[in-house]
Design a protein around this motif. Structure first.
Motif, PDB file in Angstrom:
ATOM      1  N   LEU A   1     -14.562 -54.631  -4.494  1.00  0.00           N
ATOM      2  CA  LEU A   1     -15.079 -54.191  -5.794  1.00  0.00           C
ATOM      3  C   LEU A   1     -13.944 -53.622  -6.649  1.00  0.00           C
ATOM      4  CD1 LEU A   1     -17.425 -53.685  -7.725  1.00  0.00           C
ATOM      5  CD2 LEU A   1     -17.861 -51.541  -6.505  1.00  0.00           C
ATOM      6  N   GLU A   2     -13.087 -52.824  -6.047  1.00  0.00           N
ATOM      7  CA  GLU A   2     -11.934 -52.279  -6.784  1.00  0.00           C
ATOM      8  C   GLU A   2     -10.980 -53.397  -7.199  1.00  0.00           C
ATOM      9  OE1 GLU A   2     -11.820 -49.198  -7.920  1.00  0.00           O
ATOM     10  OE2 GLU A   2     -13.794 -49.091  -6.988  1.00  0.00           O
ATOM     11  N   ILE A   3     -10.801 -54.365  -6.338  1.00  0.00           N
ATOM     12  CA  ILE A   3      -9.950 -55.511  -6.662  1.00  0.00           C
ATOM     13  C   ILE A   3     -10.549 -56.291  -7.835  1.00  0.00           C
ATOM     14  CG2 ILE A   3      -9.169 -57.754  -5.785  1.00  0.00           C
ATOM     15  CD1 ILE A   3      -8.830 -56.278  -3.014  1.00  0.00           C
ATOM     16  N   ALA A   4     -11.842 -56.503  -7.812  1.00  0.00           N
ATOM     17  CA  ALA A   4     -12.509 -57.219  -8.916  1.00  0.00           C
ATOM     18  C   ALA A   4     -12.325 -56.473 -10.230  1.00  0.00           C
ATOM     19  CB  ALA A   4     -13.986 -57.400  -8.595  1.00  0.00           C
ATOM     20  N   ARG A   5     -12.514 -55.170 -10.205  1.00  0.00           N
ATOM     21  CA  ARG A   5     -12.334 -54.375 -11.426  1.00  0.00           C
ATOM     22  C   ARG A   5     -10.899 -54.452 -11.934  1.00  0.00           C
ATOM     23  NH1 ARG A   5     -16.106 -49.694  -9.089  1.00  0.00           N
ATOM     24  NH2 ARG A   5     -18.016 -50.272 -10.166  1.00  0.00           N
ATOM     25  N   GLY A   6      -9.955 -54.353 -11.011  1.00  0.00           N
ATOM     26  CA  GLY A   6      -8.547 -54.443 -11.390  1.00  0.00           C
ATOM     27  C   GLY A   6      -8.191 -55.805 -11.959  1.00  0.00           C
ATOM     28  N   GLN A   7      -8.729 -56.864 -11.353  1.00  0.00           N
ATOM     29  CA  GLN A   7      -8.451 -58.214 -11.847  1.00  0.00           C
ATOM     30  C   GLN A   7      -8.976 -58.379 -13.278  1.00  0.00           C
ATOM     31  OE1 GLN A   7      -6.706 -60.467  -9.862  1.00  0.00           O
ATOM     32  NE2 GLN A   7      -6.498 -61.651 -11.726  1.00  0.00           N
ATOM     33  N   LEU A   8     -10.176 -57.915 -13.525  1.00  0.00           N
ATOM     34  CA  LEU A   8     -10.734 -58.022 -14.884  1.00  0.00           C
ATOM     35  C   LEU A   8      -9.944 -57.183 -15.887  1.00  0.00           C
ATOM     36  CD1 LEU A   8     -14.598 -58.023 -14.303  1.00  0.00           C
ATOM     37  CD2 LEU A   8     -13.098 -59.964 -14.831  1.00  0.00           C
ATOM     38  N   LEU A   9      -9.490 -56.020 -15.474  1.00  0.00           N
ATOM     39  CA  LEU A   9      -8.686 -55.174 -16.355  1.00  0.00           C
ATOM     40  C   LEU A   9      -7.370 -55.865 -16.709  1.00  0.00           C
ATOM     41  CD1 LEU A   9      -8.173 -52.507 -17.850  1.00  0.00           C
ATOM     42  CD2 LEU A   9      -7.236 -51.610 -15.709  1.00  0.00           C
ATOM     43  N   TRP A  10      -6.688 -56.408 -15.708  1.00  0.00           N
ATOM     44  CA  TRP A  10      -5.431 -57.110 -15.982  1.00  0.00           C
ATOM     45  C   TRP A  10      -5.665 -58.307 -16.901  1.00  0.00           C
ATOM     46  CZ3 TRP A  10      -1.903 -57.617 -11.055  1.00  0.00           C
ATOM     47  CH2 TRP A  10      -1.406 -56.353 -10.717  1.00  0.00           C
ATOM     48  N   GLU A  11      -6.765 -59.007 -16.679  1.00  0.00           N
ATOM     49  CA  GLU A  11      -7.092 -60.159 -17.528  1.00  0.00           C
ATOM     50  C   GLU A  11      -7.322 -59.709 -18.972  1.00  0.00           C
ATOM     51  OE1 GLU A  11     -10.754 -63.206 -17.718  1.00  0.00           O
ATOM     52  OE2 GLU A  11      -9.817 -63.063 -15.734  1.00  0.00           O
ATOM     53  N   LYS A  12      -8.051 -58.625 -19.138  1.00  0.00           N
ATOM     54  CA  LYS A  12      -8.312 -58.097 -20.483  1.00  0.00           C
ATOM     55  C   LYS A  12      -7.010 -57.693 -21.161  1.00  0.00           C
ATOM     56  CE  LYS A  12     -11.005 -54.469 -22.812  1.00  0.00           C
ATOM     57  NZ  LYS A  12      -9.940 -53.734 -23.487  1.00  0.00           N
ATOM     58  N   GLU A  13      -6.149 -56.982 -20.436  1.00  0.00           N
ATOM     59  CA  GLU A  13      -4.874 -56.527 -21.010  1.00  0.00           C
ATOM     60  C   GLU A  13      -4.006 -57.708 -21.447  1.00  0.00           C
ATOM     61  OE1 GLU A  13      -4.483 -52.382 -18.421  1.00  0.00           O
ATOM     62  OE2 GLU A  13      -3.305 -54.134 -17.822  1.00  0.00           O
ATOM     63  N   GLN A  14      -3.938 -58.733 -20.619  1.00  0.00           N
ATOM     64  CA  GLN A  14      -3.120 -59.899 -20.974  1.00  0.00           C
ATOM     65  C   GLN A  14      -3.738 -60.690 -22.130  1.00  0.00           C
ATOM     66  OE1 GLN A  14       0.022 -60.807 -19.882  1.00  0.00           O
ATOM     67  NE2 GLN A  14      -0.095 -58.774 -19.001  1.00  0.00           N
ATOM     68  N   SER A  15      -5.056 -60.761 -22.181  1.00  0.00           N
ATOM     69  CA  SER A  15      -5.698 -61.511 -23.268  1.00  0.00           C
ATOM     70  C   SER A  15      -5.484 -60.825 -24.610  1.00  0.00           C
ATOM     71  CB  SER A  15      -7.185 -61.713 -22.987  1.00  0.00           C
ATOM     72  OG  SER A  15      -7.888 -60.497 -23.037  1.00  0.00           O
ATOM     73  N   GLU A  16      -5.304 -59.521 -24.600  1.00  0.00           N
ATOM     74  CA  GLU A  16      -5.074 -58.791 -25.848  1.00  0.00           C
ATOM     75  C   GLU A  16      -3.684 -59.034 -26.420  1.00  0.00           C
ATOM     76  OE1 GLU A  16      -6.070 -54.785 -24.702  1.00  0.00           O
ATOM     77  OE2 GLU A  16      -8.218 -55.165 -24.928  1.00  0.00           O
ATOM     78  N   LEU A  17      -2.798 -59.654 -25.636  1.00  0.00           N
ATOM     79  CA  LEU A  17      -1.450 -59.957 -26.119  1.00  0.00           C
ATOM     80  C   LEU A  17      -1.427 -61.173 -27.041  1.00  0.00           C
ATOM     81  CD1 LEU A  17       0.583 -59.365 -22.836  1.00  0.00           C
ATOM     82  CD2 LEU A  17       0.336 -57.817 -24.795  1.00  0.00           C
ATOM     83  N   GLY A  18      -2.544 -61.891 -27.082  1.00  0.00           N
ATOM     84  CA  GLY A  18      -2.654 -63.038 -27.980  1.00  0.00           C
ATOM     85  C   GLY A  18      -2.058 -64.301 -27.389  1.00  0.00           C
ATOM     86  N   GLY A  19      -2.016 -65.321 -28.209  1.00  0.00           N
ATOM     87  CA  GLY A  19      -1.511 -66.621 -27.776  1.00  0.00           C
ATOM     88  C   GLY A  19      -2.642 -67.617 -27.640  1.00  0.00           C
ATOM     89  N   ASN A  20      -2.263 -68.867 -27.419  1.00  0.00           N
ATOM     90  CA  ASN A  20      -3.259 -69.932 -27.306  1.00  0.00           C
ATOM     91  C   ASN A  20      -3.834 -70.076 -25.905  1.00  0.00           C
ATOM     92  OD1 ASN A  20      -3.037 -70.716 -30.005  1.00  0.00           O
ATOM     93  ND2 ASN A  20      -1.270 -72.000 -29.561  1.00  0.00           N
ATOM     94  N   TRP A  21      -3.040 -69.727 -24.896  1.00  0.00           N
ATOM     95  CA  TRP A  21      -3.452 -69.924 -23.508  1.00  0.00           C
ATOM     96  C   TRP A  21      -3.221 -68.665 -22.690  1.00  0.00           C
ATOM     97  CZ3 TRP A  21      -5.938 -74.286 -22.255  1.00  0.00           C
ATOM     98  CH2 TRP A  21      -5.765 -75.399 -23.080  1.00  0.00           C
TER      99      TRP A  21
END
Length: 167
Positions: free
Chosen positions: A51-71
């Motif tokens: 569960l902690e791993i899942a939360r961390g994975q989603l957080l990292w995904e959110k942080e990287q998606s906020e950096l912008g870009g096409n992919w």
């Protein structure tokens, strides 16, 4: 932004492919949170750790998606954690099931287990790779989300994955 999740059994080149695709396209990528989490853990992991791993994975995904870009290339997603939990513990935390939303990805790249097994203390299933591959594929079919199976070694694998982005 188009998010691509790279999923599949252990030792099938998910991390390598995420890094290569991001480099080829000048994009961002999300590492596998579980690797860092488990490396820092001073005990054997238990189901609650997933569960902690899942939360961390989603957080990292959110942080990287906020950096912008096409992919954005995600080296794993909650599907991998779901399958891991089912195989190891026979159940999945309800929060993970609520959050899984496979349809939020433009594409899933399902890694075929045709690479040599690489020993790693965090890998547990060297003899179940094809069984796990079939399980991932069933999950993607049931979710009715776009996916492509990626096979081959080295540049062939990378080129096949890059070509799948436009098909």
């Amino acid at each position: 932004m188009h998010k691509v999740a790279i999923v599949g059994p252990e030792s099938t080149g998910k991390s390598t492919l995420a890094i290569k695709m991001a480099a080829q396209l000048g994009a961002h990528w999300v590492p596998e949170f579980a690797r860092e989490y488990l490396t820092q853990l001073k005990r054997d992991y238990v189901q609650d750790d997933l569960l902690e791993i899942a939360r961390g994975q989603l957080l990292w995904e959110k942080e990287q998606s906020e950096l912008g870009g096409n992919w954005l290339f995600c080296d794993t997603n909650l599907l991998v954690i779901k399958v891991w939990s089912e195989v190891k513990y026979g159940s999945v935390d309800p929060w993970i099931l609520e959050q899984i939303r496979l349809d939020k990805y433009h594409l899933h790249l399902l890694m075929y287990p045709d690479l040599p097994w690489e020993e790693d203390p965090q890998r547990e299933h060297p003899n179940q790779l094809f069984e796990l591959f079939e399980r991932y594929e069933r999950e993607l079919i049931v979710a009715d989300v776009p996916y492509k199976v990626i096979k081959g070694k080295g540049d062939k694998r990378t080129m096949q994955a890059l070509a799948s982005l436009s098909s």
